[in-house]
Design a protein around this motif. Structure first.
Motif, short mmCIF file in Angstrom:
data_model
loop_
_atom_site.label_atom_id
_atom_site.label_comp_id
_atom_site.label_asym_id
_atom_site.label_seq_id
_atom_site.Cartn_x
_atom_site.Cartn_y
_atom_site.Cartn_z
N SER A 135 -4.18 -1.23 3.73
CA SER A 135 -3.76 -2.25 2.77
C SER A 135 -3.40 -3.55 3.48
O SER A 135 -3.72 -4.65 3.00
CB SER A 135 -2.55 -1.74 1.97
N TYR A 145 2.83 -6.84 -3.15
CA TYR A 145 2.36 -7.73 -2.09
C TYR A 145 2.89 -9.14 -2.29
O TYR A 145 3.44 -9.76 -1.36
CB TYR A 145 0.83 -7.74 -2.07
N GLY A 183 0.81 -1.22 0.00
CA GLY A 183 0.00 0.00 0.00
C GLY A 183 0.84 1.26 0.00
O GLY A 183 0.56 2.20 -0.75
N LYS A 199 -6.62 -5.13 4.51
CA LYS A 199 -7.39 -5.53 3.33
C LYS A 199 -6.88 -6.84 2.73
O LYS A 199 -7.67 -7.76 2.48
CB LYS A 199 -7.33 -4.43 2.28
N ALA A 220 0.46 -2.46 -6.28
CA ALA A 220 0.06 -3.00 -4.97
C ALA A 220 0.00 -4.53 -5.00
O ALA A 220 0.56 -5.20 -4.12
CB ALA A 220 -1.30 -2.43 -4.56
#
Length: 358
Positions: A115, A343, A54, A118, A339
């Motif tokens: 983030s 990740y 994020g 999430k 993102a």
């Protein structure tokens, strides 16, 4: 004498058996103690990966994020930002390089935990939804479908957004401030304190309802499109795609993330505009900041989400619901792509086996 040997042998075997059983029980106990620690470490690594994803993705597109918000809330009677290129040039001339990244610190302070929560919530929600789906007769071997992924993404979005919503409201107000406007807020905590003192606790969640409604298609479609597109590319191998290791290249995954971001933000964008406008209601300094002209009309007051939609369309037309869409589209495409890929790469680096695609 023979009987004594038998007794001795039996006793020895019993002792050995007892020692072996004790060792096995100790090993199992040790593994049981170790398992929660490993699970906790895995959770922490997953949260770190989501937070890094994020922060990196939002910082990369911070100037476009600020311009989008300025376009969303500017008064129609005093137009200062008429487009992406013109808007960025105007910010550069009037506020300098730092002006392009104004509010990014607050944005990262919000988006990093958002983030992290999430991505982790999506992993847990997808597992839970798949488990419930497999409880139905005939679905014992079922896999995640685009619809199930949409539901998991929606759950993750609602949880993450609700947990960090006050930071989003403060970020929006800090972003709207300019060098020429009266500085009402000096920083994140000062803004939170002022909102609580002047407008009450409920003000921290202004615009929450359209955010909840908007996050369902936005985050849900992001995850559903990204994962479904990746699965299709791996299985169908179109365009001569070669993936011997059943793993897509970074560029291919970036393209999947870009497609996911484009679809999600286009569907949910009008709700984002309404949310941002509702967040500005009650801000005493909003009129001078948004209009930039004392002769301009003050921002409209909204009595709720439906009222905000109605007044926006009536006074400015349907096109007002898509103000800032162009810079937002330019922002979202790389942001979502970066993102997702960041990740997965960070989780690889940290040695976390489970990824969202699994």
């Amino acid at each position: 004498m023979a009987s004594e040997d038998v007794v001795t042998k039996t006793t020895s075997e019993s002792a050995v058996t007892t020692i072996v059983n004790f060792a096995e029980e100790a090993k199992l106990a040790s593994e049981e103690v170790k398992a929660p620690k490993d699970a906790l470490l895995s959770v922490c690594k997953s949260l770190i990966a989501g937070g890094v994803a994020g922060g990196v993705s939002r910082t990369a597109v911070a100037p476009l994020e600020r311009l989008k918000i300025l376009l969303q809330v500017q008064n129609p009677h005093s137009i200062k930002y008429s487009g992406t290129v013109q808007g960025l040039k105007y910010i550069w001339r009037s506020e300098g390089f730092r002006g392009l990244f104004k509010g990014n610190g607050t944005n990262c302070a919000r988006i990093v935990p958002n983030s992290a929560v999430k991505f982790y919530s999506y992993e847990q929600a997808s597992r839970g939804i798949l488990w419930l789906y497999r409880q139905q007769p005939g679905n014992e071997e079922a896999q995640l479908t685009p619809l199930l992924r949409l539901g998991a993404g929606a759950c993750a979005g609602i949880i993450a957004m609700s947990a960090t919503y006050p930071m989003d409201l403060v970020r929006g107000r800090l972003t709207v401030q300019t060098e020429k406007s009266a500085r009402q807020y000096r920083g994140i905590f000062h803004a939170l304190t002022m909102v609580l003192r002047e407008e009450g606790p409920r003000a921290l969640y202004k615009g929450w309802l359209p955010s909840v409604i908007g996050v369902v298609p936005y985050v849900g479609l992001n995850f559903a499109v990204y994962e479904s597109l990746k699965d299709w590319l791996i299985k169908a191998k179109p365009f001569g795609l070669d993936d011997k290791d059943s793993e897509l290249s970074v560029m291919t995954r970036l393209a999947c993330g870009a497609a996911a971001g484009t679809v999600g933000q286009t569907v949910a964008y009008p709700l984002d505009v309404i949310r941002r406008r509702m967040q500005m209601v009650g801000w005493k300094d909003a009129a001078s900041i948004v209009t930039g002209d004392g002769r301009s009309k003050a921002p409209l007051e909204y009595n709720g989400m439906v009222d905000a939609f109605r007044k926006t369309v009536r006074h400015e037309g349907v096109g007002a619901l898509y103000k800032g869409l162009v810079p937002n589209s330019v922002k979202v495409v790389p942001s979502i792509a970066i993102a997702f890929v960041t990740y997965e790469l960070v989780k690889d680096i940290l040695g976390v086996e489970m990824r969202i695609s699994d």
